[in-house]
Write a protein that holds these residues in place. Structure first.
Motif, PDB file in Angstrom:
ATOM      1  N   ALA A  66       0.836  -1.211   0.000  1.00 55.50           N
ATOM      2  CA  ALA A  66       0.000   0.000   0.000  1.00 55.50           C
ATOM      3  C   ALA A  66       0.865   1.253   0.000  1.00 55.50           C
ATOM      4  O   ALA A  66       0.537   2.249  -0.657  1.00 55.50           O
ATOM      5  N   ALA A  67       1.983   1.214   0.723  1.00 56.21           N
ATOM      6  CA  ALA A  67       2.884   2.370   0.747  1.00 56.21           C
ATOM      7  C   ALA A  67       3.492   2.590  -0.636  1.00 56.21           C
ATOM      8  O   ALA A  67       3.584   3.729  -1.098  1.00 56.21           O
ATOM      9  N   THR A  68       3.889   1.519  -1.308  1.00 57.85           N
ATOM     10  CA  THR A  68       4.452   1.644  -2.657  1.00 57.85           C
ATOM     11  C   THR A  68       3.439   2.274  -3.602  1.00 57.85           C
ATOM     12  O   THR A  68       3.774   3.172  -4.383  1.00 57.85           O
ATOM     13  N   THR A  69       2.199   1.838  -3.518  1.00 60.15           N
ATOM     14  CA  THR A  69       1.133   2.399  -4.356  1.00 60.15           C
ATOM     15  C   THR A  69       0.928   3.877  -4.045  1.00 60.15           C
ATOM     16  O   THR A  69       0.783   4.704  -4.954  1.00 60.15           O
ATOM     17  N   ALA A  70       0.929   4.233  -2.754  1.00 61.75           N
ATOM     18  CA  ALA A  70       0.755   5.638  -2.359  1.00 61.75           C
ATOM     19  C   ALA A  70       1.930   6.484  -2.863  1.00 61.75           C
ATOM     20  O   ALA A  70       1.725   7.594  -3.372  1.00 61.75           O
ATOM     21  N   ILE A  71       3.148   5.961  -2.739  1.00 63.29           N
ATOM     22  CA  ILE A  71       4.326   6.698  -3.216  1.00 63.29           C
ATOM     23  C   ILE A  71       4.224   6.896  -4.722  1.00 63.29           C
ATOM     24  O   ILE A  71       4.525   7.996  -5.223  1.00 63.29           O
ATOM     25  N   ASP A  72       3.795   5.876  -5.440  1.00 59.86           N
ATOM     26  CA  ASP A  72       3.610   6.005  -6.892  1.00 59.86           C
ATOM     27  C   ASP A  72       2.626   7.134  -7.210  1.00 59.86           C
ATOM     28  O   ASP A  72       2.870   7.948  -8.103  1.00 59.86           O
ATOM     29  N   ARG A  73       1.510   7.174  -6.474  1.00 64.86           N
ATOM     30  CA  ARG A  73       0.511   8.227  -6.712  1.00 64.86           C
ATOM     31  C   ARG A  73       1.084   9.604  -6.395  1.00 64.86           C
ATOM     32  O   ARG A  73       0.859  10.564  -7.140  1.00 64.86           O
ATOM     33  N   LEU A  74       1.815   9.707  -5.284  1.00 64.18           N
ATOM     34  CA  LEU A  74       2.416  10.991  -4.906  1.00 64.18           C
ATOM     35  C   LEU A  74       3.440  11.444  -5.939  1.00 64.18           C
ATOM     36  O   LEU A  74       3.533  12.637  -6.241  1.00 64.18           O
ATOM     37  N   GLU A  75       4.180  10.515  -6.492  1.00 65.99           N
ATOM     38  CA  GLU A  75       5.133  10.876  -7.560  1.00 65.99           C
ATOM     39  C   GLU A  75       4.393  11.362  -8.804  1.00 65.99           C
ATOM     40  O   GLU A  75       4.768  12.382  -9.391  1.00 65.99           O
ATOM     41  N   ARG A  76       3.342  10.635  -9.201  1.00 68.35           N
ATOM     42  CA  ARG A  76       2.569  11.054 -10.379  1.00 68.35           C
ATOM     43  C   ARG A  76       1.953  12.436 -10.184  1.00 68.35           C
ATOM     44  O   ARG A  76       1.853  13.219 -11.128  1.00 68.35           O
ATOM     45  N   ALA A  77       1.569  12.749  -8.938  1.00 67.02           N
ATOM     46  CA  ALA A  77       0.989  14.062  -8.633  1.00 67.02           C
ATOM     47  C   ALA A  77       2.063  15.140  -8.493  1.00 67.02           C
ATOM     48  O   ALA A  77       1.740  16.316  -8.333  1.00 67.02           O
ATOM     49  N   GLY A  78       3.333  14.739  -8.531  1.00 66.19           N
ATOM     50  CA  GLY A  78       4.425  15.695  -8.398  1.00 66.19           C
ATOM     51  C   GLY A  78       4.678  16.161  -6.972  1.00 66.19           C
ATOM     52  O   GLY A  78       5.350  17.169  -6.764  1.00 66.19           O
ATOM     53  N   LEU A  79       4.171  15.430  -5.991  1.00 65.00           N
ATOM     54  CA  LEU A  79       4.276  15.845  -4.597  1.00 65.00           C
ATOM     55  C   LEU A  79       5.439  15.200  -3.860  1.00 65.00           C
ATOM     56  O   LEU A  79       5.872  15.693  -2.811  1.00 65.00           O
ATOM     57  N   ALA A  80       5.942  14.084  -4.376  1.00 68.37           N
ATOM     58  CA  ALA A  80       7.049  13.379  -3.732  1.00 68.37           C
ATOM     59  C   ALA A  80       7.932  12.771  -4.816  1.00 68.37           C
ATOM     60  O   ALA A  80       7.531  12.671  -5.982  1.00 68.37           O
ATOM     61  N   GLU A  81       9.118  12.374  -4.394  1.00 70.10           N
ATOM     62  CA  GLU A  81      10.042  11.737  -5.333  1.00 70.10           C
ATOM     63  C   GLU A  81      10.911  10.741  -4.581  1.00 70.10           C
ATOM     64  O   GLU A  81      11.196  10.918  -3.402  1.00 70.10           O
TER      65      GLU A  81
END
Length: 155
Positions: A66-81
């Motif tokens: 679930a964390a990997t999926t959330a990180i993927d979403r945050l990266e796509r949104a440009g909020l995390a890397e």
């Protein structure tokens, strides 16, 4: 006011605060185009700085997947890397991006500034009482989150 009445008033105030925080998180998630889990991850990254995926999962109460999926979403949104750790090239850390830091400041910065201004009115001794209460409340919430997690796993 009796002690029991004061306890009930504090309990109502805590519930009201939780409800208001829940509403802010819902509105922030909509504004940022992410979901509530992603907002929880942003909160952890803001509070703790760069984290590994497993540290983020633990802090946000998520499974590794679930964390990997959330990180993927945050990266796509440009909020995390994801960034390789310079001290250990095998480690990858999740950082808030520049856009993520700006979004956090825009949404939660004014809230934090007002809260800090309000806290400045209290004495050090009063702040110690508030901090103690909040730490005990956090332990209580953490303990019961684990209880609910176990109950859900058994169903």
């Amino acid at each position: 006011m009796s002690k029991q009445s004061r306890i009930e008033a504090v309990a109502r105030a805590v519930q009201d605060l939780q409800d208001a925080t829940d509403l802010i998180d819902e509105l922030a998630a909509r504004r940022l185009g992410v979901n509530r889990t992603d907002v929880r991850c942003l909160s952890r990254l803001t509070a703790r700085g760069p984290l590994t995926a497993s540290e983020l999962a633990s802090g946000a109460g998520l499974t590794g997947g679930a964390a990997t999926t959330a990180i993927d979403r945050l990266e796509r949104a440009g909020l995390a890397e994801r960034v390789r750790d310079t001290a250990d090239r095998r480690r990858v850390l999740v950082h808030l991006s520049e856009r993520g830091r700006a979004a956090v400041e825009e949404v939660w910065g004014p809230i934090a500034a007002e809260a800090q201004a309000g806290l400045r009115r209290y004495t050090v001794a009063e702040l110690e009482v508030v901090e103690t209460f909040l730490r005990l409340a956090l332990l209580n919430q953490t303990r019961h989150a684990e209880r609910l997690r176990k109950d859900n796993a058994e169903e």
